[in-house]
Design a protein around this motif. Structure first.
Motif, PDB file in Angstrom:
ATOM      1  N   GLY A  34      -1.554  14.019  -0.809  1.00  0.00           N
ATOM      2  CA  GLY A  34      -1.645  13.121  -1.957  1.00  0.00           C
ATOM      3  C   GLY A  34      -0.625  12.005  -1.883  1.00  0.00           C
ATOM      4  O   GLY A  34      -0.933  10.845  -2.195  1.00  0.00           O
ATOM      5  N   ILE A  35       0.599  12.341  -1.465  1.00  0.00           N
ATOM      6  CA  ILE A  35       1.655  11.325  -1.343  1.00  0.00           C
ATOM      7  C   ILE A  35       1.285  10.288  -0.284  1.00  0.00           C
ATOM      8  O   ILE A  35       1.469   9.077  -0.492  1.00  0.00           O
ATOM      9  N   ILE A  36       0.757  10.742   0.846  1.00  0.00           N
ATOM     10  CA  ILE A  36       0.385   9.821   1.925  1.00  0.00           C
ATOM     11  C   ILE A  36      -0.726   8.872   1.461  1.00  0.00           C
ATOM     12  O   ILE A  36      -0.684   7.655   1.722  1.00  0.00           O
ATOM     13  N   VAL A  37      -1.734   9.419   0.784  1.00  0.00           N
ATOM     14  CA  VAL A  37      -2.830   8.586   0.280  1.00  0.00           C
ATOM     15  C   VAL A  37      -2.304   7.567  -0.727  1.00  0.00           C
ATOM     16  O   VAL A  37      -2.659   6.379  -0.683  1.00  0.00           O
ATOM     17  N   ALA A  38      -1.446   8.017  -1.641  1.00  0.00           N
ATOM     18  CA  ALA A  38      -0.888   7.109  -2.650  1.00  0.00           C
ATOM     19  C   ALA A  38      -0.064   6.008  -2.002  1.00  0.00           C
ATOM     20  O   ALA A  38      -0.163   4.830  -2.395  1.00  0.00           O
ATOM     21  N   LEU A  39       0.748   6.354  -1.004  1.00  0.00           N
ATOM     22  CA  LEU A  39       1.557   5.353  -0.311  1.00  0.00           C
ATOM     23  C   LEU A  39       0.678   4.317   0.382  1.00  0.00           C
ATOM     24  O   LEU A  39       0.929   3.112   0.297  1.00  0.00           O
ATOM     25  N   THR A  40      -0.354   4.790   1.069  1.00  0.00           N
ATOM     26  CA  THR A  40      -1.240   3.890   1.804  1.00  0.00           C
ATOM     27  C   THR A  40      -1.912   2.885   0.877  1.00  0.00           C
ATOM     28  O   THR A  40      -1.941   1.674   1.152  1.00  0.00           O
ATOM     29  N   LEU A  41      -2.436   3.371  -0.236  1.00  0.00           N
ATOM     30  CA  LEU A  41      -3.124   2.485  -1.176  1.00  0.00           C
ATOM     31  C   LEU A  41      -2.146   1.560  -1.900  1.00  0.00           C
ATOM     32  O   LEU A  41      -2.459   0.391  -2.151  1.00  0.00           O
ATOM     33  N   THR A  42      -0.962   2.084  -2.233  1.00  0.00           N
ATOM     34  CA  THR A  42       0.024   1.259  -2.920  1.00  0.00           C
ATOM     35  C   THR A  42       0.493   0.119  -2.040  1.00  0.00           C
ATOM     36  O   THR A  42       0.709  -1.010  -2.512  1.00  0.00           O
ATOM     37  N   LEU A  43       0.685   0.375  -0.768  1.00  0.00           N
ATOM     38  CA  LEU A  43       1.081  -0.681   0.166  1.00  0.00           C
ATOM     39  C   LEU A  43       0.069  -1.816   0.153  1.00  0.00           C
ATOM     40  O   LEU A  43       0.440  -2.999   0.117  1.00  0.00           O
ATOM     41  N   ARG A  44      -1.222  -1.479   0.172  1.00  0.00           N
ATOM     42  CA  ARG A  44      -2.268  -2.503   0.170  1.00  0.00           C
ATOM     43  C   ARG A  44      -2.311  -3.253  -1.157  1.00  0.00           C
ATOM     44  O   ARG A  44      -2.418  -4.480  -1.192  1.00  0.00           O
ATOM     45  N   ARG A  45      -2.206  -2.503  -2.264  1.00  0.00           N
ATOM     46  CA  ARG A  45      -2.315  -3.128  -3.575  1.00  0.00           C
ATOM     47  C   ARG A  45      -1.100  -4.015  -3.884  1.00  0.00           C
ATOM     48  O   ARG A  45      -1.242  -5.098  -4.439  1.00  0.00           O
ATOM     49  N   TYR A  46       0.086  -3.549  -3.534  1.00  0.00           N
ATOM     50  CA  TYR A  46       1.285  -4.338  -3.821  1.00  0.00           C
ATOM     51  C   TYR A  46       1.347  -5.577  -2.924  1.00  0.00           C
ATOM     52  O   TYR A  46       1.771  -6.644  -3.358  1.00  0.00           O
ATOM     53  N   LYS A  47       0.905  -5.438  -1.695  1.00  0.00           N
ATOM     54  CA  LYS A  47       0.865  -6.593  -0.789  1.00  0.00           C
ATOM     55  C   LYS A  47      -0.112  -7.633  -1.304  1.00  0.00           C
ATOM     56  O   LYS A  47       0.131  -8.848  -1.196  1.00  0.00           O
ATOM     57  N   ALA A  48      -1.234  -7.199  -1.883  1.00  0.00           N
ATOM     58  CA  ALA A  48      -2.220  -8.133  -2.438  1.00  0.00           C
ATOM     59  C   ALA A  48      -1.644  -8.920  -3.599  1.00  0.00           C
ATOM     60  O   ALA A  48      -2.103 -10.021  -3.891  1.00  0.00           O
ATOM     61  N   ARG A  49      -0.625  -8.368  -4.240  1.00  0.00           N
ATOM     62  CA  ARG A  49       0.040  -9.076  -5.324  1.00  0.00           C
ATOM     63  C   ARG A  49       1.172  -9.954  -4.811  1.00  0.00           C
ATOM     64  O   ARG A  49       1.895 -10.564  -5.594  1.00  0.00           O
ATOM     65  N   GLY A  50       1.354  -9.997  -3.513  1.00  0.00           N
ATOM     66  CA  GLY A  50       2.424 -10.801  -2.945  1.00  0.00           C
ATOM     67  C   GLY A  50       3.745 -10.078  -2.869  1.00  0.00           C
ATOM     68  O   GLY A  50       4.771 -10.682  -2.564  1.00  0.00           O
ATOM     69  N   GLY A  51       3.748  -8.781  -3.133  1.00  0.00           N
ATOM     70  CA  GLY A  51       4.983  -8.021  -3.105  1.00  0.00           C
ATOM     71  C   GLY A  51       5.438  -7.684  -1.696  1.00  0.00           C
ATOM     72  O   GLY A  51       4.644  -7.649  -0.756  1.00  0.00           O
ATOM     73  N   ASP A  52       6.712  -7.438  -1.547  1.00  0.00           N
ATOM     74  CA  ASP A  52       7.298  -7.057  -0.272  1.00  0.00           C
ATOM     75  C   ASP A  52       7.039  -5.565  -0.068  1.00  0.00           C
ATOM     76  O   ASP A  52       7.510  -4.724  -0.843  1.00  0.00           O
ATOM     77  N   THR A  53       6.295  -5.223   0.960  1.00  0.00           N
ATOM     78  CA  THR A  53       5.927  -3.824   1.179  1.00  0.00           C
ATOM     79  C   THR A  53       7.139  -2.933   1.463  1.00  0.00           C
ATOM     80  O   THR A  53       7.053  -1.716   1.305  1.00  0.00           O
ATOM     81  N   ASP A  54       8.253  -3.533   1.874  1.00  0.00           N
ATOM     82  CA  ASP A  54       9.465  -2.731   2.075  1.00  0.00           C
ATOM     83  C   ASP A  54       9.913  -2.079   0.760  1.00  0.00           C
ATOM     84  O   ASP A  54      10.505  -0.992   0.758  1.00  0.00           O
TER      85      ASP A  54
END
Length: 328
Positions: A34-54
Motif C-alpha cells: 500500500g505504501i509503495i502504491v501510494a508513493l508512486t501515485l503521489t509522485l505523479r500527482r504532485y509532479k503534475a502540480r509542479g511540485g518538487d518530487t524530492d
C-alpha cells in the motif's frame, strides 16, 4: 446447507510464513504494498502540480515512522485494558508484531509530521495534501487485505452466502494462536467480512475523490479534507457492524464516536474552506523554477509558474496567486 458453506469465503490457513527463523507476515506485506502504491501515485500527482518530487520522498521519510507510532499510540489508548491493569504486561505496548495499529492515529500523527516538514522548508502544504489524499485511501484498501490474513476486524456472525469463515489456528505446540498459527480446519464462526466491505468502500472513495477533484476543480487542501470525510463516513458503518470487544464512550464503541466526530468536523471544514476562483493546482514554484534556467526576459519563468491541472501535465487556465512569484 452445503451450498451455503461452499459459498462462504474461507480464511487463509495462516498469516505468517517462515523463511528459516525470519517471519514473513502477510499483514506487513500488504502495508508495504500500500505504501509503495501510494508513493508512486503521489509522485505523479504532485509532479503534475509542479511540485518538487524530492519533497514526496522527504515527506515519506517522516510520515511513515510517525504514522506507525501514531497508529500504535491510538490503538494502545483506545484499547488500554489490554496493556495496563492487573495481570497485564505494559511492555507489550512495544510489541508491534502482535498487531494493533489504528489508522486514525497513523493519519493524524503522520499529517502533523508532514506539516512540520513543509513548514520548516517553507513549501505550501495544500498541493501536497491534495496530491496524497486519494492515494492514502487506496493504500488503506490494500492494507485491509492484511486483516483478512490475520482473521481480524470482522463483523457479527451471519449466514449470508458471502460470510467469512474464521478458522481455529494453533501453533506448533497445539496452543491457540490466531495470528501466528496454522488452521486446524475447524470453523469457529462465520461472520460479516467487514474488512472486505471497508476495502470496497475505500476503492470506491478513491475513484470518487478523483472524480470530484476534476468535476469541481477542488484545491487548497479540500481534496485531503474530503478524503478524511469519505473514509470516516465508511468507518462509521463498519463500526456499526462489529460486535467484538472494544472500549466504549457513552455505551458506543470508541472508534464509532471518534469517526463520527471527525466526519462531522471534516464535512463542515470542507464547505467552509476557501474555494477560490483560481485554478486549484496551487503550484509550488520551486518544484520546477529551481530546475529550469529562466530566460533573460523572464517569460520562461512565468511559464514555469503557470498553474497545472492536477490530472495532467498541461497548463490550466489562469495563473495561481502565488506569493513566491516575483512582480515585474
Amino acid at each position: 446447507m452445503v451450498t451455503e458453506i461452499l459459498a462462504n469465503i474461507p480464511s487463509p490457513p495462516q498469516g505468517v510464513w517462515y523463511l528459516g527463523p525470519i517471519p514473513i507476515r502477510a499483514y506487513a506485506l500488504c502495508i508495504i504494498t500500500g505504501i509503495i502504491v501510494a508513493l508512486t501515485l503521489t509522485l505523479r500527482r504532485y509532479k503534475a502540480r509542479g511540485g518538487d518530487t524530492d519533497m514526496v520522498w522527504d515527506a515519506a521519510i517522516v510520515a511513515i515512522p510517525a504514522g506507525i507510532i501514531g497508529g500504535r499510540m491510538y490503538h494502545v489508548i483506545t484499547d488500554h485494558d489490554s496493556y495496563f491493569g492487573p495481570g497485564k504486561d505494559p511492555w507489550q505496548v512495544f510489541n508491534f508484531s502482535a498487531g494493533g495499529l489504528g489508522i486514525m492515529g497513523a493519519v493524524a500523527l503522520g499529517t502533523l509530521a508532514v506539516w512540520g516538514l513543509f513548514k520548516y522548508r517553507n513549501v505550501p502544504l495544500a498541493p501536497f495534501a491534495d496530491s496524497v489524499g486519494p492515494t492514502i485511501i487506496l493504500a488503506q484498501a490494500i492494507g485491509r487485505l492484511g486483516n483478512y490474513f490475520n482473521q481480524e476486524l470482522y463483523g457479527r456472525p451471519t449466514d449470508v452466502p458471502w460470510a467469512l469463515d474464521i478458522f481455529y489456528r494453533v501453533d506448533e505446540n497445539g496452543n491457540f494462536a490466531p495470528l501466528t498459527g496454522r488452521s486446524t480446519g475447524e470453523i469457529v464462526t462465520s461472520v460479516h467480512p467487514t474488512f472486505l466491505y471497508e476495502m470496497i468502500w475505500n476503492v470506491a472513495a478513491f475513484a470518487f475523490l478523483l472524480w470530484a477533484e476534476r468535476r469541481f476543480r477542488l484545491g487548497h487542501g479540500r481534496v485531503f479534507v474530503l478524503y478524511i470525510a469519505s473514509y470516516t463516513l465508511g468507518r462509521i458503518f463498519m463500526e456499526l457492524m462489529r460486535d467484538d470487544a472494544a472500549n466504549t464512550i457513552f455505551g458506543l464503541r470508541v472508534n464509532l464516536v471518534v469517526s463520527s466526530v471527525i466526519f462531522i468536523a471534516s464535512t463542515v471544514a470542507f464547505f467552509l474552506m476557501r474555494r477560490g476562483r483560481e485554478n486549484p493546482g496551487e503550484v509550488d514554484p520551486r518544484g520546477i523554477a529551481e530546475k529550469r534556467k529562466p530566460e533573460a526576459d523572464g517569460h520562461a519563468a512565468d511559464a514555469d509558474m503557470q498553474d497545472v491541472d492536477p490530472g495532467t501535465n498541461a497548463p490550466a487556465r489562469g495563473d495561481v496567486k502565488n506569493p513566491h512569484k516575483q512582480k515585474r
